[in-house]
Scaffold this active site. Structure first.
Site, PDB file in Angstrom:
ATOM      1  N   HIS A 126     -19.755 -20.241  32.639  1.00  0.00           N
ATOM      2  CA  HIS A 126     -19.635 -19.800  34.033  1.00  0.00           C
ATOM      3  C   HIS A 126     -20.341 -18.470  34.270  1.00  0.00           C
ATOM      4  O   HIS A 126     -20.095 -17.821  35.272  1.00  0.00           O
ATOM      5  CB  HIS A 126     -18.154 -19.706  34.429  1.00  0.00           C
ATOM      6  CG  HIS A 126     -17.458 -21.021  34.308  1.00  0.00           C
ATOM      7  ND1 HIS A 126     -17.670 -22.069  35.183  1.00  0.00           N
ATOM      8  CD2 HIS A 126     -16.592 -21.491  33.384  1.00  0.00           C
ATOM      9  CE1 HIS A 126     -16.943 -23.103  34.819  1.00  0.00           C
ATOM     10  NE2 HIS A 126     -16.278 -22.780  33.712  1.00  0.00           N
ATOM     11  N   GLU A 171     -15.168   1.296  21.025  1.00  0.00           N
ATOM     12  CA  GLU A 171     -14.622   2.648  20.880  1.00  0.00           C
ATOM     13  C   GLU A 171     -15.060   3.332  19.592  1.00  0.00           C
ATOM     14  O   GLU A 171     -15.137   4.550  19.539  1.00  0.00           O
ATOM     15  CB  GLU A 171     -13.100   2.671  21.041  1.00  0.00           C
ATOM     16  CG  GLU A 171     -12.329   1.884  20.035  1.00  0.00           C
ATOM     17  CD  GLU A 171     -10.822   1.901  20.301  1.00  0.00           C
ATOM     18  OE1 GLU A 171     -10.330   2.802  20.979  1.00  0.00           O
ATOM     19  OE2 GLU A 171     -10.145   0.983  19.801  1.00  0.00           O
ATOM     20  N   GLU A 231      -9.826  -7.690  21.755  1.00  0.00           N
ATOM     21  CA  GLU A 231      -9.475  -6.563  20.885  1.00  0.00           C
ATOM     22  C   GLU A 231     -10.636  -6.243  19.928  1.00  0.00           C
ATOM     23  O   GLU A 231     -10.945  -5.074  19.685  1.00  0.00           O
ATOM     24  CB  GLU A 231      -8.184  -6.907  20.121  1.00  0.00           C
ATOM     25  CG  GLU A 231      -7.787  -5.977  18.992  1.00  0.00           C
ATOM     26  CD  GLU A 231      -7.469  -4.540  19.426  1.00  0.00           C
ATOM     27  OE1 GLU A 231      -7.547  -4.225  20.623  1.00  0.00           O
ATOM     28  OE2 GLU A 231      -7.199  -3.722  18.530  1.00  0.00           O
ATOM     29  N   LYS A 282      -5.421  10.040  21.291  1.00  0.00           N
ATOM     30  CA  LYS A 282      -4.449   9.081  20.738  1.00  0.00           C
ATOM     31  C   LYS A 282      -3.402   8.709  21.773  1.00  0.00           C
ATOM     32  O   LYS A 282      -3.011   7.557  21.868  1.00  0.00           O
ATOM     33  CB  LYS A 282      -3.791   9.678  19.488  1.00  0.00           C
ATOM     34  CG  LYS A 282      -2.858   8.729  18.767  1.00  0.00           C
ATOM     35  CD  LYS A 282      -3.599   7.554  18.157  1.00  0.00           C
ATOM     36  CE  LYS A 282      -2.695   6.508  17.558  1.00  0.00           C
ATOM     37  NZ  LYS A 282      -3.389   5.209  17.432  1.00  0.00           N
ATOM     38  N   CYS A 341       7.629   8.568   6.802  1.00  0.00           N
ATOM     39  CA  CYS A 341       8.302   9.752   6.275  1.00  0.00           C
ATOM     40  C   CYS A 341       7.570  10.296   5.055  1.00  0.00           C
ATOM     41  O   CYS A 341       6.952   9.547   4.301  1.00  0.00           O
ATOM     42  CB  CYS A 341       9.715   9.387   5.841  1.00  0.00           C
ATOM     43  SG  CYS A 341      10.642   8.566   7.116  1.00  0.00           S
ATOM     44  N   ASN A 365      12.942   7.082   2.604  1.00  0.00           N
ATOM     45  CA  ASN A 365      11.850   6.557   3.410  1.00  0.00           C
ATOM     46  C   ASN A 365      12.028   5.042   3.403  1.00  0.00           C
ATOM     47  O   ASN A 365      12.190   4.454   2.341  1.00  0.00           O
ATOM     48  CB  ASN A 365      10.521   6.965   2.731  1.00  0.00           C
ATOM     49  CG  ASN A 365       9.317   6.405   3.440  1.00  0.00           C
ATOM     50  OD1 ASN A 365       9.434   5.796   4.497  1.00  0.00           O
ATOM     51  ND2 ASN A 365       8.150   6.618   2.859  1.00  0.00           N
ATOM     52  N   GLY A 366      12.049   4.398   4.557  1.00  0.00           N
ATOM     53  CA  GLY A 366      12.184   2.939   4.593  1.00  0.00           C
ATOM     54  C   GLY A 366      13.319   2.509   5.492  1.00  0.00           C
ATOM     55  O   GLY A 366      13.808   3.284   6.321  1.00  0.00           O
ATOM     56  N   TRP A 404      10.213  10.289  10.147  1.00  0.00           N
ATOM     57  CA  TRP A 404       9.666   9.556  11.284  1.00  0.00           C
ATOM     58  C   TRP A 404      10.790   8.602  11.667  1.00  0.00           C
ATOM     59  O   TRP A 404      11.093   7.667  10.928  1.00  0.00           O
ATOM     60  CB  TRP A 404       8.400   8.808  10.860  1.00  0.00           C
ATOM     61  CG  TRP A 404       7.869   7.877  11.907  1.00  0.00           C
ATOM     62  CD1 TRP A 404       8.051   6.514  11.951  1.00  0.00           C
ATOM     63  CD2 TRP A 404       7.061   8.202  13.034  1.00  0.00           C
ATOM     64  NE1 TRP A 404       7.403   6.012  13.049  1.00  0.00           N
ATOM     65  CE2 TRP A 404       6.784   7.007  13.727  1.00  0.00           C
ATOM     66  CE3 TRP A 404       6.539   9.400  13.523  1.00  0.00           C
ATOM     67  CZ2 TRP A 404       6.018   6.968  14.881  1.00  0.00           C
ATOM     68  CZ3 TRP A 404       5.774   9.348  14.684  1.00  0.00           C
ATOM     69  CH2 TRP A 404       5.520   8.155  15.343  1.00  0.00           C
ATOM     70  N   ARG A 411       1.080  12.741   7.726  1.00  0.00           N
ATOM     71  CA  ARG A 411       1.678  11.415   7.880  1.00  0.00           C
ATOM     72  C   ARG A 411       2.386  11.273   9.227  1.00  0.00           C
ATOM     73  O   ARG A 411       2.742  10.163   9.613  1.00  0.00           O
ATOM     74  CB  ARG A 411       2.698  11.162   6.756  1.00  0.00           C
ATOM     75  CG  ARG A 411       2.081  11.135   5.373  1.00  0.00           C
ATOM     76  CD  ARG A 411       3.137  11.242   4.291  1.00  0.00           C
ATOM     77  NE  ARG A 411       3.878  10.012   4.100  1.00  0.00           N
ATOM     78  CZ  ARG A 411       3.589   9.076   3.219  1.00  0.00           C
ATOM     79  NH1 ARG A 411       2.553   9.211   2.431  1.00  0.00           N
ATOM     80  NH2 ARG A 411       4.333   7.995   3.105  1.00  0.00           N
ATOM     81  N   LYS A 426     -12.499  -2.601  19.831  1.00  0.00           N
ATOM     82  CA  LYS A 426     -12.627  -1.796  18.609  1.00  0.00           C
ATOM     83  C   LYS A 426     -14.082  -1.387  18.399  1.00  0.00           C
ATOM     84  O   LYS A 426     -14.378  -0.267  18.024  1.00  0.00           O
ATOM     85  CB  LYS A 426     -12.135  -2.595  17.383  1.00  0.00           C
ATOM     86  CG  LYS A 426     -10.636  -2.709  17.285  1.00  0.00           C
ATOM     87  CD  LYS A 426     -10.014  -1.415  16.820  1.00  0.00           C
ATOM     88  CE  LYS A 426      -8.623  -1.148  17.315  1.00  0.00           C
ATOM     89  NZ  LYS A 426      -8.282  -1.121  18.685  1.00  0.00           N
TER      90      LYS A 426
END
Ligand code: F6R
Length: 619
Positions: free
Chosen positions: A512, A496, A489, A614, A2, A106-107, A80, A27, A493
């Site tokens: 193997h 990309e 992962e 995204k 937020c 916010n929170g 948000w 944001r 990263k």
């Protein structure tokens, strides 16, 4: 996350506040609102407010159609959604019972359900599903009892649990805006005859570059000419004064060069927020928004996790945790493969769909298919009100806040947290783990944010490492057990962001085939499991020895105190000591930093890598 703005001064508050909100748009948000104190020459003033779901343009249309009165004191918010859907009613500001106090937040207020029931028992009518409205009512009750807004805020903060930035105005006190913070950011902008509040300096840097950062558990009152800071008990306190020399783009990124780097550094908070409010007063795990009854959970005899990309790797980690803690068999499958293989599903299969955006078409199609087969679907999602949770039977929201960098970072870590919570919750309901074991694991999870901070404090070592590898043509990543998805992962990263050939392998699989790739000087990043369980550590060392013997440069991520790894590591990056199942929460961080830094050094756009979006809304 937020965005919050507050203003008191000679300018038209509505204009300053809406412009501030525009500066905070980056944001991410799903609704916006503004509230003003409108003084009445003769008596107490009143609150005028406008709020609307969707983009700021929607709010602007509302105020263009019915203009708000002139005012010099106001607050604004871009929301948000966390508690409650992203709609007009849940948008902030929220008002007290008598419309005297308006408040934005916010929170997450952890004890809001309990506070809400008390208010309702006293005939307060709460119109939204938010935790924020409860606080507006509480602050208003205090000012109605005769204290000023600052004292009211201090008193209310003492009863709140959780993380919050709160900003409030009182219709009877047109010359002040009062704010408070705990575990959530708040900055004061110091002007000439005017003051500002913002979730970050972007909210006000077009007006002033003098800022004052509030400390933990502090309340601030701004007027045209003054700023007064206290702690929650009313004792005088001080903020940290500084001059902002960033441009707007750097201000939005909190001084970082990329949103991705900012988001990597936000992970301690994102993880802590995702753990907030998950335990009852009696220490039992609760997943409020989950909407599956205990009977439905007891009926589950198989779990299938579906997801794409980074979220799929979160699912792979989840399999280890869920099977270990609940003894329910788990399959993990790429969403794009799942529905085209005629999967065996029935009403006792729980399908868990993991998606940061909540809009990924492959995952959406997969859950639609699962529901036609009578399976229940639980979404793990970061975007309240998005399509995947809407079309699922149940949901656990992660609380990462909006993720702006295209490459997922805090989204991934908070998905892991949600998966651990789900596993522990099912274990609690099914009785496959004792309460004290669950308690112990929750304690370990709650310690993770601080441990992530230690990893982040060592970022420079990883940056130096990235600088040494700008000429690399290929990088391998090795892991075992829960470290295997971390290796995948790390490789994703790097692919990309740095557009480098990178591959992750289960260390035991090397011999193997993949070991043929190893040649002199090849960088191999190894996620070393903690010592002392099922020979995992020893086996990993054997794998590392194998690649090292063939000339690889081994960069080992290993826990503090692990001396056995030393002879086999060309470079050693230390990790805090955590149990093997939770190690992904700390081991992923250096890999994110490595990819981000290497891509930066190679001159790539880290936030918008080529060919990527995204949210991938086509199959
Ligand atoms: C990688 C990345 C993607 C997403 C994938 C799924 O950094 O961000 O691989 O994880 O596209 O997206 P969601 O989680 O939104 O379904």
């Amino acid at each position: 996350m937020c965005g919050i703005v507050g203003y008191v001064g000679p300018q038209q508050a509505q204009h300053v506040v809406v412009e501030g909100l525009r500066r905070l748009e980056y944001r991410g948000y799903d609704s916006a609102g503004v509230a003003l104190v409108v003084p009445d020459g003769t008596g107490p003033g009143r609150i005028a407010e406008a709020k609307k779901a969707g983009k700021l343009a929607n709010l602007e249309k509302v105020v263009a159609d019915s203009p708000l009165p002139a005012s010099h004191t106001g607050i604004g918010h871009t929301r948000w959604a966390t508690h409650g859907a992203p709609n007009d009613v849940n948008a902030h500001p929220h008002l007290g019972h008598e419309r005297r106090v308006a408040l934005v937040h916010n929170g997450i207020i952890e004890n809001f359900a309990e506070l809400r029931s008390r208010l309702e028992a006293d005939d307060h009518v709460l119109v939204s599903e938010t935790d924020t409205e409860v606080v507006a009512h509480l602050v208003e009750l205090q000012v109605q009892s005769g204290v000023d807004l600052t004292t009211a805020m201090q008193r209310v903060c003492l009863v709140l649990e959780g993380a919050f930035t709160l900003v409030a105005i009182d219709a009877h006190d047109p010359e002040r805006v009062v704010a408070a913070r705990r575990n959530s950011p708040l900055v004061v902008g110091v002007g000439e005859g005017e003051h500002f509040l913002g979730s970050d300096v972007a909210a006000f840097i077009e007006h002033t570059r003098e800022a004052l950062e509030l400390g933990q558990d502090q309340v601030v009152c701004i007027t045209r000419d003054g700023v007064e800071i206290t702690d929650f008990r009313g004792r005088p306190a001080e903020g940290r004064r500084y001059h902002v020399d960033w441009d707007l783009s750097a201000a939005e990124k909190d001084g970082h060069d990329w949103f991705m780097r900012k988001e990597i550094f936000e992970q301690p908070k994102a993880v802590a927020d995702s753990l907030l409010g998950r335990r009852t007063q009696h220490g039992l795990l609760q997943l409020d928004e989950m909407r599956l009854s205990d009977d439905e959970i007891r009926d589950i005899d198989k779990i299938i996790i579906i997801a794409c990309g980074t979220s799929f790797y979160a699912g792979m980690v989840a399999k280890y945790a869920i099977e270990h803690w609940t003894r329910i068999p788990v399959e993990v499958e790429l969403s794009s493969e799942f529905r085209y293989r005629d999967p065996i599903l029935d009403h006792s299969t729980l399908v868990v769909a993991i998606s940061q955006s909540g809009e990924t078409a492959d995952t959406l199609q997969a859950i639609r298919h699962a529901r036609t087969q009578r399976s229940r679907v639980l979404a793990i999602c970061n975007t309240n009100g998005s399509t995947i949770p809407r079309e699922s039977d149940a949901v656990i929201y992660t609380h990462a806040g909006p993720e702006i960098g295209v490459a997922s970072t805090k989204g991934f870590l908070t998905q892991l947290v949600a998966c651990y919570l789900l596993a522990l919750y099912v274990a609690q309901v099914k009785g496959t783990r004792y309460g004290d074991e669950i308690d112990q694991i929750m304690g370990q999870l709650e310690a993770i944010p601080e441990q992530i901070e230690t990893v982040l404090a060592g970022a420079q070592q990883v940056y130096d490492l990235a600088a040494e590898h700008t000429g690399a043509r290929s990088v391998l990543f090795l892991g075992r057990h829960a470290g295997y998805p971390v290796a995948l992962e790390g490789a994703l990263k790097l692919k990309e962001l740095a557009y480098l050939h990178a591959e992750g392998f289960a260390a035991g699989e090397l011999k193997h085939g993949p070991i043929a790739l190893v040649e002199e000087g090849l960088p191999v990043l190894c996620v070393v499991p903690p010592r002392g369980r099922d020979q995992l550590h020893e086996k990993m060392i054997s794998g590392i020895q194998e690649v090292r013997a063939r000339g690889a440069r081994t960069i080992c991520l290993a826990e503090e105190g692990d001396t056995k790894i030393e002879p086999y590591a060309d470079v050693l990056v230390r990790l805090p000591q955590v149990p093997v199942l939770l190690q992904p929460l700390v081991a992923t961080i250096p890999l994110q930093l490595f990819a981000c830094e290497l891509a930066t050094l190679l001159g790539h756009d880290v936030d918008q890598p080529r060919n990527l979006a995204k949210s991938v809304t086509v199959e």
